[in-house]
Each structure stands twice: as C-alpha cells, then as structure tokens.
Design a protein around this motif. Structure first.
Motif, mmCIF file in Angstrom:
data_model
loop_
_atom_site.group_PDB
_atom_site.id
_atom_site.type_symbol
_atom_site.label_atom_id
_atom_site.label_comp_id
_atom_site.label_asym_id
_atom_site.label_seq_id
_atom_site.Cartn_x
_atom_site.Cartn_y
_atom_site.Cartn_z
ATOM 1 N N THR A 111 44.075 -23.978 22.248
ATOM 2 C CA THR A 111 43.954 -22.935 21.233
ATOM 3 C C THR A 111 45.105 -23.089 20.256
ATOM 4 N N VAL A 112 44.779 -23.210 18.980
ATOM 5 C CA VAL A 112 45.797 -23.257 17.931
ATOM 6 C C VAL A 112 46.018 -21.823 17.463
ATOM 7 N N VAL A 113 47.285 -21.402 17.450
ATOM 8 C CA VAL A 113 47.638 -20.041 17.063
ATOM 9 C C VAL A 113 48.469 -20.095 15.784
ATOM 10 N N VAL A 114 48.065 -19.286 14.796
ATOM 11 C CA VAL A 114 48.756 -19.222 13.506
ATOM 12 C C VAL A 114 48.997 -17.747 13.210
ATOM 13 N N THR A 115 50.147 -17.420 12.632
ATOM 14 C CA THR A 115 50.443 -16.004 12.390
ATOM 15 C C THR A 115 49.489 -15.384 11.373
ATOM 16 N N LYS A 116 49.224 -16.091 10.265
ATOM 17 C CA LYS A 116 48.346 -15.570 9.211
ATOM 18 C C LYS A 116 47.513 -16.709 8.638
ATOM 19 N N ILE A 117 46.365 -16.367 8.115
ATOM 20 C CA ILE A 117 45.469 -17.369 7.536
ATOM 21 C C ILE A 117 46.161 -18.190 6.450
#
Length: 194
Positions: free
Chosen positions: A58-64
């Motif tokens: 799973t790739v997690v990013v704070t904001k789009i």
C-alpha cells in the motif's frame, strides 16, 4: 508493506510534517523528495518507489497534490500502481483505492475533483506569478533579492520575529509577503551582525 511517499516543491519547504504523518500511518519505508510536482520526469524517488513496490503493498501519501499536480499524471500514477496490485491511500483526503477491488464511484468522483483542484491551484499560481512579473517589469522594477520593496521585507521580518505568537510557518510568510526565503534569512543575518 506500507510505503510512504512525501514531496515538497521547493528546497525552502519542509518535509517533516509529511514524514511524521506517514510514520504515524505505519509506513515501513519512505520515499522523500524536494522537487516540483508539475512533471514526473525529475522525480527520482517517485520512479524508484513505483519500480520497487510489489503486489499487496500500500502506497500512502498525505495529500493528493503531493503525488501529482496534474490530473493526467495523477490518474496515470494511481492506475499504474493499482495495475501492479498496489493499493493507494491518501490520508488527508480520506480516500483509498484498493488494488483488485476497484474504486467506489464516490471515491473516483472525489479523487478526480481533488486532483482537478490541485491542478487548478498550480495553474493559478503560475498565472499570478507571470502577471506579477510582467507588471513589475513594465513598472521598471527589478525582480529578485535586491528588488524587494523595503516594506515587504520589513513585514516579512516582523512576521518572522513573531512566529511563536502568529503561528505562521516560513512558507506562509513567503506567500503573504512575496519575499523569498533566502532574502528573509539574509536580512535576519544582516540584523544579527549589526
């Protein structure tokens, strides 16, 4: 494995808040870079992450807008990850695209809307910067460190001196005053030497 991706656009911006949020989201590995999001070409950490993720990750990013500033790039990156069997989670936007499950229609709508807003925001910034540069040039003003109006520099220095009480970051002060970060720090350095 949960893998975090963090990005800021300029060397003057800080990555720490994104890194903390990603670690709190249980990311085991982070890919971090300071590079503009207008193009994916110079983003070596993004390329490395995409190359190294594996099915089930799973790739997690704070904001789009940390992943991409263009709706085309955003869709391309997320589609490529999902095609590899990798889920994508955006923390602040509260949207997750799970590999193999397809996106819900509401998530797809929100994703495209938020991506469009990120692109719109970037386009407005470029447009305003260009207009401001043209106005300054027409008025005979020199753009750059020595060309900053004294009142803007003083405002930036006042805001810097009161950062504890006003809660503003250096990036906020740069945006409000239009004075570049290096100019602010150079003036502070001059004042401490005097």
């Amino acid at each position: 494995m949960r893998i975090g991706y963090a990005r800021v656009s300029t060397a003057g911006q800080e990555l720490e808040a994104q890194e903390v949020a990603l670690r709190e989201a249980r990311c085991e590995r982070l890919y971090v870079e300071k590079v503009t999001g207008t193009s994916t070409a110079p983003r070596t950490q993004l390329t490395a992450m995409i190359d190294q993720v594996r099915e089930g990750d799973t790739v997690v990013v704070t904001k789009i807008d940390r992943l991409a500033r263009s709706i085309i790039d955003l869709n391309k990156i997320v589609t490529e990850l999902i095609d590899k069997g990798v889920s994508v989670q955006f923390l602040r936007d509260n949207i997750t695209f799970e590999a193999g499950k397809g996106a819900s229609s509401i998530n797809t709508l929100l994703f495209n809307m938020l991506g469009s807003f990120a692109q719109f925001e970037r386009d407005i910034i470029v447009e305003r910067t260009t207009e401001g540069r043209e106005r300054a040039k027409a008025a005979g003003k020199h753009m750059g460190r020595k060309g900053q109006p004294d009142k803007n520099v003083q405002q930036a220095l006042d805001l810097m001196a009161n950062r504890q009480s006003n809660g503003m970051s250096v990036s906020d002060i740069v945006k409000v005053t239009g004075v570049p970060k290096p100019t602010i720090y150079a003036k502070i350095k001059e004042q401490t030497k005097a």
